[in-house]
Design a protein around this motif. Structure first.
Motif, PDB file in Angstrom:
ATOM      1  N   ALA A 193       0.825  -1.205   0.000  1.00 54.22           N
ATOM      2  CA  ALA A 193       0.000   0.000   0.000  1.00 54.22           C
ATOM      3  C   ALA A 193       0.861   1.257   0.000  1.00 54.22           C
ATOM      4  O   ALA A 193       0.662   2.174  -0.812  1.00 54.22           O
ATOM      5  CB  ALA A 193      -0.925  -0.007   1.219  1.00 54.22           C
ATOM      6  N   VAL A 194       1.825   1.317   0.899  1.00 52.95           N
ATOM      7  CA  VAL A 194       2.645   2.531   1.023  1.00 52.95           C
ATOM      8  C   VAL A 194       3.684   2.611  -0.090  1.00 52.95           C
ATOM      9  O   VAL A 194       4.017   3.709  -0.554  1.00 52.95           O
ATOM     10  CB  VAL A 194       3.291   2.581   2.426  1.00 52.95           C
ATOM     11  CG1 VAL A 194       4.321   3.694   2.515  1.00 52.95           C
ATOM     12  CG2 VAL A 194       2.197   2.781   3.476  1.00 52.95           C
ATOM     13  N   ARG A 195       4.154   1.463  -0.561  1.00 55.41           N
ATOM     14  CA  ARG A 195       5.069   1.499  -1.709  1.00 55.41           C
ATOM     15  C   ARG A 195       4.385   2.158  -2.906  1.00 55.41           C
ATOM     16  O   ARG A 195       4.986   2.963  -3.628  1.00 55.41           O
ATOM     17  CB  ARG A 195       5.509   0.084  -2.080  1.00 55.41           C
ATOM     18  CG  ARG A 195       6.542   0.040  -3.222  1.00 55.41           C
ATOM     19  CD  ARG A 195       6.768  -1.391  -3.685  1.00 55.41           C
ATOM     20  NE  ARG A 195       7.092  -2.250  -2.560  1.00 55.41           N
ATOM     21  CZ  ARG A 195       6.722  -3.518  -2.461  1.00 55.41           C
ATOM     22  NH1 ARG A 195       5.992  -4.083  -3.418  1.00 55.41           N
ATOM     23  NH2 ARG A 195       7.080  -4.239  -1.419  1.00 55.41           N
ATOM     24  N   HIS A 196       3.127   1.832  -3.100  1.00 55.07           N
ATOM     25  CA  HIS A 196       2.371   2.441  -4.202  1.00 55.07           C
ATOM     26  C   HIS A 196       2.257   3.946  -4.015  1.00 55.07           C
ATOM     27  O   HIS A 196       2.445   4.713  -4.975  1.00 55.07           O
ATOM     28  CB  HIS A 196       0.982   1.805  -4.264  1.00 55.07           C
ATOM     29  CG  HIS A 196       0.022   2.513  -5.172  1.00 55.07           C
ATOM     30  ND1 HIS A 196       0.173   2.539  -6.544  1.00 55.07           N
ATOM     31  CD2 HIS A 196      -1.103   3.242  -4.901  1.00 55.07           C
ATOM     32  CE1 HIS A 196      -0.810   3.240  -7.089  1.00 55.07           C
ATOM     33  NE2 HIS A 196      -1.594   3.670  -6.111  1.00 55.07           N
TER      34      HIS A 196
ATOM     35  N   VAL B 255       4.287   5.911  -2.354  1.00 52.71           N
ATOM     36  CA  VAL B 255       5.615   6.500  -2.583  1.00 52.71           C
ATOM     37  C   VAL B 255       5.902   6.594  -4.082  1.00 52.71           C
ATOM     38  O   VAL B 255       6.424   7.598  -4.574  1.00 52.71           O
ATOM     39  CB  VAL B 255       6.699   5.685  -1.858  1.00 52.71           C
ATOM     40  CG1 VAL B 255       8.097   6.148  -2.281  1.00 52.71           C
ATOM     41  CG2 VAL B 255       6.533   5.803  -0.342  1.00 52.71           C
ATOM     42  N   GLU B 256       5.534   5.557  -4.807  1.00 60.75           N
ATOM     43  CA  GLU B 256       5.750   5.562  -6.264  1.00 60.75           C
ATOM     44  C   GLU B 256       4.928   6.651  -6.948  1.00 60.75           C
ATOM     45  O   GLU B 256       5.289   7.107  -8.039  1.00 60.75           O
ATOM     46  CB  GLU B 256       5.396   4.192  -6.842  1.00 60.75           C
ATOM     47  CG  GLU B 256       6.394   3.104  -6.470  1.00 60.75           C
ATOM     48  CD  GLU B 256       5.930   1.712  -6.863  1.00 60.75           C
ATOM     49  OE1 GLU B 256       4.748   1.587  -7.274  1.00 60.75           O
ATOM     50  OE2 GLU B 256       6.725   0.761  -6.767  1.00 60.75           O
TER      51      GLU B 256
ATOM     52  N   GLU C  46      11.076   2.823   4.770  1.00 59.97           N
ATOM     53  CA  GLU C  46      12.512   2.571   4.959  1.00 59.97           C
ATOM     54  C   GLU C  46      13.159   2.135   3.652  1.00 59.97           C
ATOM     55  O   GLU C  46      14.262   2.588   3.304  1.00 59.97           O
ATOM     56  CB  GLU C  46      12.707   1.499   6.030  1.00 59.97           C
ATOM     57  CG  GLU C  46      14.177   1.208   6.339  1.00 59.97           C
ATOM     58  CD  GLU C  46      14.340   0.121   7.383  1.00 59.97           C
ATOM     59  OE1 GLU C  46      15.491  -0.065   7.855  1.00 59.97           O
ATOM     60  OE2 GLU C  46      13.343  -0.542   7.725  1.00 59.97           O
ATOM     61  N   ALA C  47      12.482   1.269   2.908  1.00 62.68           N
ATOM     62  CA  ALA C  47      13.026   0.801   1.630  1.00 62.68           C
ATOM     63  C   ALA C  47      13.164   1.947   0.634  1.00 62.68           C
ATOM     64  O   ALA C  47      14.020   1.908  -0.257  1.00 62.68           O
ATOM     65  CB  ALA C  47      12.124  -0.289   1.058  1.00 62.68           C
ATOM     66  N   ALA C  48      12.333   2.986   0.793  1.00 64.57           N
ATOM     67  CA  ALA C  48      12.392   4.142  -0.106  1.00 64.57           C
ATOM     68  C   ALA C  48      13.343   5.219   0.400  1.00 64.57           C
ATOM     69  O   ALA C  48      13.434   6.295  -0.205  1.00 64.57           O
ATOM     70  CB  ALA C  48      10.997   4.732  -0.268  1.00 64.57           C
ATOM     71  N   GLY C  49      14.045   4.933   1.512  1.00 63.47           N
ATOM     72  CA  GLY C  49      14.980   5.900   2.074  1.00 63.47           C
ATOM     73  C   GLY C  49      14.302   6.985   2.890  1.00 63.47           C
ATOM     74  O   GLY C  49      14.892   8.052   3.109  1.00 63.47           O
TER      75      GLY C  49
ATOM     76  N   THR D  45       0.062  14.272   2.204  1.00 61.01           N
ATOM     77  CA  THR D  45      -0.580  14.350   0.887  1.00 61.01           C
ATOM     78  C   THR D  45      -1.248  13.036   0.522  1.00 61.01           C
ATOM     79  O   THR D  45      -1.876  12.933  -0.539  1.00 61.01           O
ATOM     80  CB  THR D  45       0.461  14.692  -0.190  1.00 61.01           C
ATOM     81  OG1 THR D  45       1.478  13.669  -0.210  1.00 61.01           O
ATOM     82  CG2 THR D  45       1.106  16.047   0.077  1.00 61.01           C
ATOM     83  N   ALA D  46      -1.107  12.026   1.396  1.00 65.53           N
ATOM     84  CA  ALA D  46      -1.720  10.715   1.152  1.00 65.53           C
ATOM     85  C   ALA D  46      -2.076  10.090   2.491  1.00 65.53           C
ATOM     86  O   ALA D  46      -1.509  10.442   3.531  1.00 65.53           O
ATOM     87  CB  ALA D  46      -0.770   9.804   0.365  1.00 65.53           C
TER      88      ALA D  46
END
Length: 331
Positions: free
Chosen positions: A164-167, A169-170, A200-203, A239-240
């Motif tokens: 969910a959060v990876r999406h 961030v993308e 964390e994976a997205a820095g 924003t999300a």
């Protein structure tokens, strides 16, 4: 049964076969017996039958929240599997109350149900183990208890939070609200953990996840969280939003509409469960889909295996959720 046999002109054994083994009786004889039953208003005494057989034909599901469509969808899957096994399914709603859950479990054990399916307030509650040790099989649904006392079926909620959060961030979001009661509900806690792992994976550090904690997971809680979110200063306003379930997401969406906030331009929203209402919302919701009916069917299959197998070994089945992307996150 003797009166039915006399009225139909058949033996008592034939009436018994019509009731219990109808495939052994010719269609014509079965029709004659059934007509006699209807005329005499005969109704089988199921309690007596269960007493003779030593086994109930009833399963029970103690759900966590009867107002949440997720649990009624899970129950529908259970009903499919129970019906296929010529079993009845009783539904009980604990409403997140440990005392109410314990009362239901006590009554169900006294009624000698064949087994209990439960989404518990606490998956490691001692009472669940006590009931199992006294001979009533217990399958834990939508939670994974510690140890090997019970079979269980669940969804990988940590993975669900990650996707969910990876999406989000993308989609370019770096400040994301998490809306739910993660301090009291294990599933919600796991979804938040997955969200932190994705950041964390997205820095991005944990400070990029803004907690808007709720007391429950209802539409009203979502509306309230939306008011709190809108009241944050613009420089720190997310924003999300990743909502712990779809009901919360729908409430948040309502507040956005009332405050004339555009979704997803002003606020992108992701829900969880992918209930039927998610796709039907004014702005169709992106949501993490759980295989709800499959959860229910699998839980019943595990329970029936425990009842029938000699030397049964408890199993933990974990399904992988998937993200269903809709307009609430796509600009």
């Amino acid at each position: 049964m003797k009166e039915v046999a006399a009225a139909a002109g058949v033996s008592l054994g034939t009436v018994s076969n019509v009731l219990n083994r109808p495939d052994r009786v010719s269609p014509a004889t079965r029709a004659r017996v059934e007509a006699a039953m209807a005329e005499l208003r005969f109704v089988r005494n199921e309690s007596a039958r269960q007493l003779r057989a030593g086994r109930s034909r009833v399963l029970a599901y103690v759900m966590l929240d009867g107002s949440n469509p997720f649990f009624t969808d899970v129950a529908a899957g259970m009903e499919d599997a129970a019906d296929a096994g010529d079993l009845s399914l009783f539904l009980c709603n604990s409403a997140h109350q440990p005392s109410r859950e314990a009362a239901y479990l006590g009554r169900l054990e006294q009624q000698r149900v064949q087994g209990v399916l439960i989404t518990p307030v606490d998956p490691d509650a001692p009472l669940l183990g006590e009931i199992a040790r006294r001979g009533t099989p217990v399958v834990v649904v939508d939670r994974t208890p510690e140890g090997t006392t019970h079979c269980s079926v669940a969804v990988d909620d940590v993975h669900g939070g990650e996707i969910a959060v990876r999406h989000l961030v993308e989609q370019g979001h770096e400040r994301i609200a998490f809306i739910g009661n993660h301090t009291t509900v294990g599933q919600v806690r796991d979804r938040r953990l997955g969200a932190l792992r994705a950041l964390e994976a997205a820095g991005l550090g944990p400070d990029h996840l803004v907690d808007l904690t709720t007391t429950a997971l209802t539409v009203a809680d979502g509306r309230g969280a939306g008011q709190r979110l809108a009241g944050l200063p613009a420089p720190v306003r997310p924003t999300a939003a990743f909502c712990a379930n779809d009901l919360v997401a729908l409430g948040l969406l309502q507040t956005c509409a009332n405050l004339r906030m555009s979704v997803p331009e002003d606020l992108a929203i992701v829900g969880y469960d992918d209930i039927e209402f998610a796709a039907a919302a004014a702005v169709p919701l992106t949501s993490v889909r759980q295989p709800r009916r499959r959860l229910g069917r699998t839980a019943v299959e595990l329970l029936l295996a425990e009842v029938s197998e000699t030397g049964h070994e408890h199993r933990k089945v974990v399904f992988t959720p998937e993200l269903v992307v809709r307009a609430s996150t796509l600009r």
